[in-house]
Design a protein around this motif. Structure first.
Motif, PDB file in Angstrom:
ATOM      1  N   LEU A 120       0.567  -1.606  -0.009  1.00  0.00           N
ATOM      2  CA  LEU A 120       0.038  -0.132   0.598  1.00  0.00           C
ATOM      3  C   LEU A 120       0.740   1.210   0.086  1.00  0.00           C
ATOM      4  O   LEU A 120       1.578   1.776   0.749  1.00  0.00           O
ATOM      5  CB  LEU A 120      -0.754  -0.107   1.492  1.00  0.00           C
ATOM      6  CG  LEU A 120      -1.924   1.323   1.375  1.00  0.00           C
ATOM      7  CD1 LEU A 120      -2.873   1.350   0.241  1.00  0.00           C
ATOM      8  CD2 LEU A 120      -1.993   1.220   3.276  1.00  0.00           C
ATOM      9  N   LEU A 121       0.630   2.247  -1.184  1.00  0.00           N
ATOM     10  CA  LEU A 121       1.145   3.635  -0.723  1.00  0.00           C
ATOM     11  C   LEU A 121       0.836   4.452  -0.260  1.00  0.00           C
ATOM     12  O   LEU A 121      -0.411   4.601   0.232  1.00  0.00           O
ATOM     13  CB  LEU A 121       0.971   3.692  -2.371  1.00  0.00           C
ATOM     14  CG  LEU A 121       1.410   5.923  -2.595  1.00  0.00           C
ATOM     15  CD1 LEU A 121       3.346   5.803  -2.453  1.00  0.00           C
ATOM     16  CD2 LEU A 121       1.436   5.918  -4.494  1.00  0.00           C
ATOM     17  N   LEU A 122       0.980   4.493   1.176  1.00  0.00           N
ATOM     18  CA  LEU A 122       0.935   5.688   2.379  1.00  0.00           C
ATOM     19  C   LEU A 122       0.971   7.231   1.682  1.00  0.00           C
ATOM     20  O   LEU A 122       0.041   7.506   2.337  1.00  0.00           O
ATOM     21  CB  LEU A 122       1.695   5.263   3.248  1.00  0.00           C
ATOM     22  CG  LEU A 122       1.457   3.584   3.999  1.00  0.00           C
ATOM     23  CD1 LEU A 122       2.272   3.271   5.518  1.00  0.00           C
ATOM     24  CD2 LEU A 122       0.127   3.481   4.625  1.00  0.00           C
ATOM     25  N   ALA A 123       1.607   7.871   1.189  1.00  0.00           N
ATOM     26  CA  ALA A 123       2.230   9.152   1.250  1.00  0.00           C
ATOM     27  C   ALA A 123       3.092   8.412  -0.176  1.00  0.00           C
ATOM     28  O   ALA A 123       4.127   8.200  -0.483  1.00  0.00           O
ATOM     29  CB  ALA A 123       3.111   9.355   2.072  1.00  0.00           C
ATOM     30  N   ALA A 124       3.062   9.978  -0.920  1.00  0.00           N
ATOM     31  CA  ALA A 124       4.070  10.673  -1.941  1.00  0.00           C
ATOM     32  C   ALA A 124       3.957  11.773  -2.408  1.00  0.00           C
ATOM     33  O   ALA A 124       2.864  12.808  -2.950  1.00  0.00           O
ATOM     34  CB  ALA A 124       3.367   9.914  -3.771  1.00  0.00           C
ATOM     35  N   ALA A 125       5.182  12.539  -2.023  1.00  0.00           N
ATOM     36  CA  ALA A 125       4.959  14.263  -1.908  1.00  0.00           C
ATOM     37  C   ALA A 125       6.325  14.805  -2.006  1.00  0.00           C
ATOM     38  O   ALA A 125       7.343  13.880  -1.585  1.00  0.00           O
ATOM     39  CB  ALA A 125       4.101  14.140  -1.166  1.00  0.00           C
ATOM     40  N   SER A 126       6.375  16.224  -2.738  1.00  0.00           N
ATOM     41  CA  SER A 126       7.901  16.134  -2.416  1.00  0.00           C
ATOM     42  C   SER A 126       8.350  16.937  -1.312  1.00  0.00           C
ATOM     43  O   SER A 126       7.473  16.981  -0.041  1.00  0.00           O
ATOM     44  CB  SER A 126       8.016  17.325  -3.345  1.00  0.00           C
ATOM     45  OG  SER A 126       6.831  18.586  -3.866  1.00  0.00           O
ATOM     46  N   GLY A 127       9.581  18.057  -1.144  1.00  0.00           N
ATOM     47  CA  GLY A 127       9.369  17.742   0.065  1.00  0.00           C
ATOM     48  C   GLY A 127       8.776  19.671   1.079  1.00  0.00           C
ATOM     49  O   GLY A 127       8.951  20.470   2.023  1.00  0.00           O
ATOM     50  N   GLU A 128       8.060  20.109  -0.291  1.00  0.00           N
ATOM     51  CA  GLU A 128       7.412  21.377   0.330  1.00  0.00           C
ATOM     52  C   GLU A 128       5.907  20.935   0.839  1.00  0.00           C
ATOM     53  O   GLU A 128       5.350  21.577   1.108  1.00  0.00           O
ATOM     54  CB  GLU A 128       7.511  22.101  -0.816  1.00  0.00           C
ATOM     55  CG  GLU A 128       7.002  21.645  -2.665  1.00  0.00           C
ATOM     56  CD  GLU A 128       6.713  22.309  -3.084  1.00  0.00           C
ATOM     57  OE1 GLU A 128       6.936  23.626  -3.201  1.00  0.00           O
ATOM     58  OE2 GLU A 128       6.198  22.394  -4.342  1.00  0.00           O
ATOM     59  N   ARG A 129       5.939  19.543   0.367  1.00  0.00           N
ATOM     60  CA  ARG A 129       4.360  18.889   0.451  1.00  0.00           C
ATOM     61  C   ARG A 129       4.661  17.913   2.243  1.00  0.00           C
ATOM     62  O   ARG A 129       4.066  17.169   2.203  1.00  0.00           O
ATOM     63  CB  ARG A 129       3.814  18.613  -0.008  1.00  0.00           C
ATOM     64  CG  ARG A 129       3.157  19.516  -1.337  1.00  0.00           C
ATOM     65  CD  ARG A 129       3.171  18.613  -2.174  1.00  0.00           C
ATOM     66  NE  ARG A 129       1.679  17.373  -2.868  1.00  0.00           N
ATOM     67  CZ  ARG A 129       2.187  16.641  -3.794  1.00  0.00           C
ATOM     68  NH1 ARG A 129       3.017  16.832  -4.609  1.00  0.00           N
ATOM     69  NH2 ARG A 129       1.235  15.900  -3.367  1.00  0.00           N
ATOM     70  N   ARG A 130       5.033  18.326   3.268  1.00  0.00           N
ATOM     71  CA  ARG A 130       5.031  18.176   4.192  1.00  0.00           C
ATOM     72  C   ARG A 130       4.164  17.565   5.043  1.00  0.00           C
ATOM     73  O   ARG A 130       4.166  16.551   5.306  1.00  0.00           O
ATOM     74  CB  ARG A 130       6.688  18.925   5.701  1.00  0.00           C
ATOM     75  CG  ARG A 130       7.503  19.056   4.716  1.00  0.00           C
ATOM     76  CD  ARG A 130       8.356  19.694   5.817  1.00  0.00           C
ATOM     77  NE  ARG A 130       9.469  19.926   5.373  1.00  0.00           N
ATOM     78  CZ  ARG A 130      10.441  20.361   4.671  1.00  0.00           C
ATOM     79  NH1 ARG A 130       9.658  21.230   4.302  1.00  0.00           N
ATOM     80  NH2 ARG A 130      11.884  20.629   4.613  1.00  0.00           N
ATOM     81  N   ALA A 131       3.321  18.439   5.059  1.00  0.00           N
ATOM     82  CA  ALA A 131       1.577  17.625   5.417  1.00  0.00           C
ATOM     83  C   ALA A 131       1.370  15.969   4.995  1.00  0.00           C
ATOM     84  O   ALA A 131       0.899  15.351   5.533  1.00  0.00           O
ATOM     85  CB  ALA A 131       0.773  18.520   5.575  1.00  0.00           C
ATOM     86  N   GLU A 132       1.537  16.185   3.553  1.00  0.00           N
ATOM     87  CA  GLU A 132       1.076  14.876   3.176  1.00  0.00           C
ATOM     88  C   GLU A 132       2.081  14.231   3.546  1.00  0.00           C
ATOM     89  O   GLU A 132       1.684  13.005   4.262  1.00  0.00           O
ATOM     90  CB  GLU A 132       0.642  14.608   2.130  1.00  0.00           C
ATOM     91  CG  GLU A 132      -0.168  16.212   1.629  1.00  0.00           C
ATOM     92  CD  GLU A 132      -0.083  16.043  -0.402  1.00  0.00           C
ATOM     93  OE1 GLU A 132       0.225  14.768  -0.972  1.00  0.00           O
ATOM     94  OE2 GLU A 132      -0.105  17.051  -0.624  1.00  0.00           O
ATOM     95  N   LEU A 133       3.214  14.086   4.008  1.00  0.00           N
ATOM     96  CA  LEU A 133       4.058  12.634   4.285  1.00  0.00           C
ATOM     97  C   LEU A 133       3.494  12.671   6.065  1.00  0.00           C
ATOM     98  O   LEU A 133       3.678  11.361   6.169  1.00  0.00           O
ATOM     99  CB  LEU A 133       5.621  13.204   3.764  1.00  0.00           C
ATOM    100  CG  LEU A 133       5.473  13.555   2.358  1.00  0.00           C
ATOM    101  CD1 LEU A 133       7.029  14.502   2.735  1.00  0.00           C
ATOM    102  CD2 LEU A 133       5.689  12.106   1.900  1.00  0.00           C
ATOM    103  N   VAL A 134       3.574  14.021   6.661  1.00  0.00           N
ATOM    104  CA  VAL A 134       3.001  13.812   8.130  1.00  0.00           C
ATOM    105  C   VAL A 134       1.985  12.331   7.757  1.00  0.00           C
ATOM    106  O   VAL A 134       1.654  11.209   8.904  1.00  0.00           O
ATOM    107  CB  VAL A 134       3.504  14.811   8.467  1.00  0.00           C
ATOM    108  CG1 VAL A 134       2.420  14.483   9.995  1.00  0.00           C
ATOM    109  CG2 VAL A 134       4.411  15.706   8.829  1.00  0.00           C
ATOM    110  N   ALA A 135       0.837  12.905   7.949  1.00  0.00           N
ATOM    111  CA  ALA A 135      -0.099  12.292   7.835  1.00  0.00           C
ATOM    112  C   ALA A 135      -0.016  10.330   7.075  1.00  0.00           C
ATOM    113  O   ALA A 135      -0.839   9.954   7.633  1.00  0.00           O
ATOM    114  CB  ALA A 135      -0.902  12.555   6.347  1.00  0.00           C
ATOM    115  N   GLY A 136       0.352  10.119   5.706  1.00  0.00           N
ATOM    116  CA  GLY A 136       0.961   9.247   5.420  1.00  0.00           C
ATOM    117  C   GLY A 136       1.866   8.301   6.593  1.00  0.00           C
ATOM    118  O   GLY A 136       2.244   7.354   6.899  1.00  0.00           O
TER     119      GLY A 136
END
Length: 440
Positions: A120-136
């Motif tokens: 399962l892909l939990l998160a995929a984002a660039s360094g400027e979209r940290r909130a998405e990464l934190v949620a994943g």
């Protein structure tokens, strides 16, 4: 240039090759994929010795025999107060990733994949979209994807997310596991595919019961790094080290091509540093060319190789001063950057004996190859054959002055010969300790 004695037959020769990048240059963007084994063992809270003794006193754990070996098992769910203060391996991983995303640049990318029976892909984002990464990352410690482990499923998702298009960024996969996968052959094929597209796979093996031979081969096939973690609290430092290594890349997806004239054969290629390991290569028979995937070249960390070649007999028209013959044309390639050199043999009656540095490198290369054969024999159930090979490893380690490694190899050989099984974690420890065998 190699100086060889005149021979009427083919002869073995060794060549040391060193590749390093020029100093300077800006850091390249990093595109990262972290694949975390999310099977049940990775979600179990890791209790301290004091907490474990308290569980035993309260009847929360008991000793049972598994395959004739006494082990401790929990008799029920982990008490909530213990769970709150005892992070699992996945929770250690989540903490490591939280610290990493704070260091990501805007151009960096991170994707997180959890895998067990499914991926399962939990998160995929660039360094400027940290909130998405934190949620994943928050989902990682609690995700449930079945009981079996399919690392290949996780790798497929990660490689698809990184993409196979030509880029100028550093593309890396970090694979973390503490156990066994049901699809080892698929993992190796994916490692070859990754290497062909300039993506390296670094593996982190946790504990003492995982497929060290698989994880090290995946790293070696793709030009990644293989790290052994004894305890889960080592995960953050290991993940941080991977980011630091990626930040130091000066030349990505380095390939070494060897064009071999007729009569010359490459017998073995061994990386001496940064980590000692036999290397695989791709062959183009029609062009008499072989290609080795060396991964990324980091600043201040040269890649040193030992090439074992079968050189042809002395040319018929040799003079009294000897004659010269090109054994290989070397071509190091990273994107548009190319460096070339010729490996030339000088056949001369005054050829000196091989230098001590060459002999020591050849001994290290031989030791790691035999160790690999021993591990394969043990995995195949040939305990006596593995024990015999490990005794040979111990002898070579002793000759190299590596007394501690020699003792580990002898203990494993004795255990295999007497019980048919290696010691707990001994084979894993030997595999990774051998890779750290010093170069020169």
């Amino acid at each position: 240039m190699l100086t060889l004695p005149p021979r009427a037959e083919a002869q073995l020769c060794y060549a040391l090759v060193s590749i390093e990048a020029d100093a300077g240059g800006a850091a390249l963007p990093v595109s990262w994929a972290v694949v975390a084994d999310a099977s049940r063992s990775m979600r179990i809270p890791i209790v301290s010795d004091e907490q474990f003794r308290e569980l035993v006193r309260q009847g929360g754990a008991q000793e049972v025999l598994v395959d004739g070996v006494p082990v401790w098992q929990l008799t029920g769910p982990v008490p909530e107060e213990v769970r709150r203060t005892s992070p699992s391996a996945l929770e250690h991983t989540a903490r490591a990733l939280h610290s990493i995303i704070e260091r990501l640049d805007r151009e960096d990318r991170l994707c997180l994949v959890a895998c067990a029976e499914h991926a399962l892909l939990l998160a995929a984002a660039s360094g400027e979209r940290r909130a998405e990464l934190v949620a994943g990352i928050a989902r990682l410690p609690v995700v449930h994807l079945g009981e079996a482990t399919s690392l290949a499923a996780g790798l497929r998702v990660a490689l698809a997310e990184l993409g196979y298009t030509e880029t100028t960024e550093v593309s890396r996969v970090i694979l973390l596991t503490d156990g066994f996968t049901r699809d080892a052959a698929g993992c190796l094929e994916l490692a070859r595919t990754a290497a062909a597209h300039g993506i390296s796979i670094s593996t982190l093996g946790l504990g003492g019961e995982f497929q060290d031979d698989l994880l090290t081969e995946m790293a070696d096939l793709s030009g990644g790094r293989a790290t052994y973690l004894r305890h889960a609290d080592e995960i953050p430092a290991a993940v941080a080290a991977e980011l630091d290594a990626a930040r130091g890349v000066q030349a990505r997806a380095l390939q070494l091509e060897l064009s071999l004239p007729k009569g010359v054969t490459l017998r073995h290629a061994t990386r001496l540093s940064p980590a000692l390991a036999p290397l695989h290569w791709q062959t183009q028979p029609e062009a008499r060319c072989v290609s080795l995937a060396l991964g990324d070249l980091e600043r201040g960390t040269p890649i040193r190789l030992l090439l074992e070649l079968l050189a042809p007999p002395t040319p018929v028209r040799a003079t009294s001063e000897g004659t010269r013959l090109r054994l290989a044309a070397l071509r190091a390639v990273s994107g548009a950057a190319v460096a070339q050199a010729d490996l030339v043999a000088h056949y001369s009656p005054q050829a000196p004996a091989p230098a001590a540095m060459i002999l020591a490198a050849a001994a290290r290369a031989s030791a790691v190859r035999i160790q690999r054969r021993a591990r394969a024999a043990a995995t195949a159930g040939d305990a006596m054959g593995a024990a015999k090979l490990l005794r040979a490893v111990a002898m070579r380690m002793g000759e190299l002055g590596e007394t501690e490694l020699a003792q580990i190899a002898l203990r494993e050989a004795e255990a295999l010969a007497t019980t048919g099984h290696g010691t707990a974690g001994g084979g894993v420890a030997l595999t990774y300790a051998t890779r750290r065998l010093r170069d020169g």
